[in-house]
Design an enzyme around this catalytic site. Structure first.
Site, PDB file in Angstrom:
ATOM      1  N   GLY A 161       0.828  -1.208   0.000  1.00  0.00           N
ATOM      2  CA  GLY A 161       0.000   0.000   0.000  1.00  0.00           C
ATOM      3  C   GLY A 161       0.856   1.249   0.000  1.00  0.00           C
ATOM      4  O   GLY A 161       0.581   2.232   0.696  1.00  0.00           O
TER       5      GLY A 161
ATOM      6  N   GLY B 197      -0.416   5.041  -0.140  1.00  0.00           N
ATOM      7  CA  GLY B 197      -1.304   5.577   0.884  1.00  0.00           C
ATOM      8  C   GLY B 197      -0.562   6.393   1.930  1.00  0.00           C
ATOM      9  O   GLY B 197       0.668   6.414   1.987  1.00  0.00           O
ATOM     10  N   ARG B 198      -1.337   7.068   2.784  1.00  0.00           N
ATOM     11  CA  ARG B 198      -0.716   7.892   3.826  1.00  0.00           C
ATOM     12  C   ARG B 198       0.163   7.063   4.752  1.00  0.00           C
ATOM     13  O   ARG B 198       1.290   7.447   5.063  1.00  0.00           O
ATOM     14  CB  ARG B 198      -1.801   8.615   4.634  1.00  0.00           C
ATOM     15  CG  ARG B 198      -2.404   9.792   3.906  1.00  0.00           C
ATOM     16  CD  ARG B 198      -3.432  10.502   4.750  1.00  0.00           C
ATOM     17  NE  ARG B 198      -4.589   9.649   5.023  1.00  0.00           N
ATOM     18  CZ  ARG B 198      -5.674  10.050   5.687  1.00  0.00           C
ATOM     19  NH1 ARG B 198      -5.732  11.286   6.157  1.00  0.00           N
ATOM     20  NH2 ARG B 198      -6.693   9.237   5.887  1.00  0.00           N
TER      21      ARG B 198
ATOM     22  N   GLU C  81       2.243  -1.857  -4.765  1.00  0.00           N
ATOM     23  CA  GLU C  81       0.963  -1.197  -5.005  1.00  0.00           C
ATOM     24  C   GLU C  81       0.068  -2.126  -5.830  1.00  0.00           C
ATOM     25  O   GLU C  81       0.531  -3.100  -6.411  1.00  0.00           O
ATOM     26  CB  GLU C  81       1.149   0.134  -5.739  1.00  0.00           C
ATOM     27  CG  GLU C  81       0.985   1.368  -4.854  1.00  0.00           C
ATOM     28  CD  GLU C  81      -0.359   1.405  -4.151  1.00  0.00           C
ATOM     29  OE1 GLU C  81      -1.356   0.872  -4.687  1.00  0.00           O
ATOM     30  OE2 GLU C  81      -0.428   1.966  -3.050  1.00  0.00           O
ATOM     31  N   ARG C  82      -1.210  -1.802  -5.858  1.00  0.00           N
ATOM     32  CA  ARG C  82      -2.158  -2.613  -6.614  1.00  0.00           C
ATOM     33  C   ARG C  82      -1.918  -2.437  -8.114  1.00  0.00           C
ATOM     34  O   ARG C  82      -1.476  -1.367  -8.552  1.00  0.00           O
ATOM     35  CB  ARG C  82      -3.595  -2.211  -6.268  1.00  0.00           C
ATOM     36  CG  ARG C  82      -3.950  -0.825  -6.720  1.00  0.00           C
ATOM     37  CD  ARG C  82      -5.283  -0.348  -6.159  1.00  0.00           C
ATOM     38  NE  ARG C  82      -5.615   0.980  -6.677  1.00  0.00           N
ATOM     39  CZ  ARG C  82      -5.086   2.106  -6.268  1.00  0.00           C
ATOM     40  NH1 ARG C  82      -4.165   2.089  -5.321  1.00  0.00           N
ATOM     41  NH2 ARG C  82      -5.454   3.261  -6.788  1.00  0.00           N
TER      42      ARG C  82
ATOM     43  N   THR D 110      -3.548  -3.760   9.419  1.00  0.00           N
ATOM     44  CA  THR D 110      -4.856  -3.688   8.768  1.00  0.00           C
ATOM     45  C   THR D 110      -5.969  -3.943   9.773  1.00  0.00           C
ATOM     46  O   THR D 110      -5.864  -4.855  10.596  1.00  0.00           O
ATOM     47  CB  THR D 110      -4.934  -4.736   7.643  1.00  0.00           C
ATOM     48  OG1 THR D 110      -3.868  -4.509   6.721  1.00  0.00           O
ATOM     49  CG2 THR D 110      -6.265  -4.677   6.912  1.00  0.00           C
TER      50      THR D 110
ATOM     51  N   HIS E  64     -11.958   9.190  14.542  1.00  0.00           N
ATOM     52  CA  HIS E  64     -10.968   9.123  13.464  1.00  0.00           C
ATOM     53  C   HIS E  64     -11.367  10.059  12.326  1.00  0.00           C
ATOM     54  O   HIS E  64     -12.487  10.560  12.273  1.00  0.00           O
ATOM     55  CB  HIS E  64     -10.829   7.694  12.933  1.00  0.00           C
ATOM     56  CG  HIS E  64     -10.035   6.797  13.825  1.00  0.00           C
ATOM     57  ND1 HIS E  64     -10.606   6.104  14.868  1.00  0.00           N
ATOM     58  CD2 HIS E  64      -8.709   6.490  13.846  1.00  0.00           C
ATOM     59  CE1 HIS E  64      -9.672   5.403  15.488  1.00  0.00           C
ATOM     60  NE2 HIS E  64      -8.518   5.624  14.889  1.00  0.00           N
ATOM     61  N   HIS E  65     -10.456  10.214  11.381  1.00  0.00           N
ATOM     62  CA  HIS E  65     -10.650  11.065  10.211  1.00  0.00           C
ATOM     63  C   HIS E  65     -11.807  10.571   9.340  1.00  0.00           C
ATOM     64  O   HIS E  65     -12.235   9.418   9.425  1.00  0.00           O
ATOM     65  CB  HIS E  65      -9.357  11.109   9.385  1.00  0.00           C
ATOM     66  CG  HIS E  65      -8.852   9.748   9.022  1.00  0.00           C
ATOM     67  ND1 HIS E  65      -9.237   9.081   7.877  1.00  0.00           N
ATOM     68  CD2 HIS E  65      -7.996   8.908   9.670  1.00  0.00           C
ATOM     69  CE1 HIS E  65      -8.643   7.905   7.820  1.00  0.00           C
ATOM     70  NE2 HIS E  65      -7.879   7.767   8.899  1.00  0.00           N
TER      71      HIS E  65
ATOM     72  N   LYS F 109     -11.753   7.085   7.158  1.00  0.00           N
ATOM     73  CA  LYS F 109     -11.680   5.732   7.722  1.00  0.00           C
ATOM     74  C   LYS F 109     -12.944   4.967   7.363  1.00  0.00           C
ATOM     75  O   LYS F 109     -14.059   5.476   7.528  1.00  0.00           O
ATOM     76  CB  LYS F 109     -11.491   5.783   9.236  1.00  0.00           C
ATOM     77  CG  LYS F 109     -11.236   4.413   9.854  1.00  0.00           C
ATOM     78  CD  LYS F 109     -10.738   4.521  11.288  1.00  0.00           C
ATOM     79  CE  LYS F 109     -10.529   3.156  11.912  1.00  0.00           C
ATOM     80  NZ  LYS F 109      -9.522   2.350  11.175  1.00  0.00           N
TER      81      LYS F 109
ATOM     82  N   THR G 260      -8.466  -0.495  17.102  1.00  0.00           N
ATOM     83  CA  THR G 260      -7.997  -0.156  18.446  1.00  0.00           C
ATOM     84  C   THR G 260      -9.137  -0.211  19.448  1.00  0.00           C
ATOM     85  O   THR G 260      -8.981  -0.726  20.563  1.00  0.00           O
ATOM     86  CB  THR G 260      -7.366   1.243  18.452  1.00  0.00           C
ATOM     87  OG1 THR G 260      -6.288   1.264  17.522  1.00  0.00           O
ATOM     88  CG2 THR G 260      -6.856   1.612  19.832  1.00  0.00           C
TER      89      THR G 260
END
Length: 269
Positions: free
Chosen positions: A11, A14-15, A37-38, A102, A158-159, A162, A169
């Site tokens: 990935g 991604g961030r 990456e995909r 993940t 979360h942002h 998500k 968590t």
């Protein structure tokens, strides 16, 4: 440098993928030897450093994970459930440590991870930070000490991007509370109340999720009784804490026997 463990990041665009690559590159304790990456990503075929907007680092982003894993000692994976289980099988073939951050994994995914762990080390955690893992241990201890007159609620934020809720968590914290109480979380769990719900069921463990803005991650475990309340809280302000924890797990896993581990094992908690 060549004797340092080689790390592949999945990935990569991604961030978290970019944060992981930067963390490995800056660590002095490991080498970045691959970025995955995909298929179809515009990052494939580009130098990972240049794709991140910096100088070339000599690592070309690939959509062939097995070829990348074959030259690595560890894979760090913060992607999506279906991708993660495929990566687990490939990492097992390569005998590479697989560090999994993940979230949103279902029982069927966990079964496939268990198979892969017969052949390679898997370190999986809903959260890789030291602070959250200490919070998890504290949550279990407090739940052990308090009876059912104390209601337990887990609240997470979360942002807006998500895609799963509750967060990995939050579920980790809920599991800790359930262990402390000696109950099965699947039976005690109540997620997202709405409408006329009736009184709170004794012994239940509630979950609430907030999504908005760019919140990195906030988790509260609330123990509420008549006349008093205890709140255990962790606030993440920088994703680097997760990347540093994941790298620590990848290095720790180098000397372990195949099997499934978590950050409690890595941190010796």
């Amino acid at each position: 440098m060549s004797d340092l463990p080689g790390i592949v990041v999945t990935g990569a665009s991604g961030r978290m993928g970019q944060m992981l690559m930067k963390t490995v590159l800056a660590s002095g304790r490991a080498r970045l030897v691959g970025a995955v990456e995909r298929p179809g990503s515009d990052w494939v075929g580009r130098d990972a450093g240049a794709a991140m907007g910096g100088a070339a680092i000599g690592v070309t982003v690939t959509d062939d994970p097995l070829a990348a894993f074959a030259q690595a000692q560890a894979v760090i994976d913060f992607t999506a459930p279906e991708a993660t289980v495929q990566f687990a099988e490939l990492a097992a073939q390569a005998r590479a440590v697989h560090v999994i951050g993940t979230t949103g994994l279902e029982p069927a995914h966990l079964e496939r991870l268990a198979w892969a762990a017969h052949h390679a080390v898997i370190v999986r955690a809903g959260n890789m930070s030291l602070g959250v893992n200490l919070l998890t241990r504290l949550t279990q201890k407090v739940a052990e000490a308090l009876d059912e007159d104390w209601d337990i609620e887990v609240v997470e934020a979360h942002h807006r991007m998500k895609v799963d809720a509750p967060s990995g968590t939050a579920l980790m914290l809920g599991e800790a509370a359930a262990r402390g109480r000696g109950v099965d979380l699947a039976q005690a769990r109540v997620s997202g109340r709405d409408g006329i719900t009736g009184p709170r069921a004794p012994g239940s463990i509630g979950f609430s999720a907030i999504r908005g803005g760019d919140i990195v991650g906030e988790h509260d475990v609330i123990f509420a009784a008549a006349g008093e309340r205890i709140t255990l809280r962790h606030v993440a302000t920088d994703r680097a804490i997760f990347a540093r924890g994941a790298l620590k797990a990848a290095l720790w896993g180098q000397d372990r026997r195949p099997g499934q581990y978590d950050m409690m094992d890595v941190l010796g908690l």
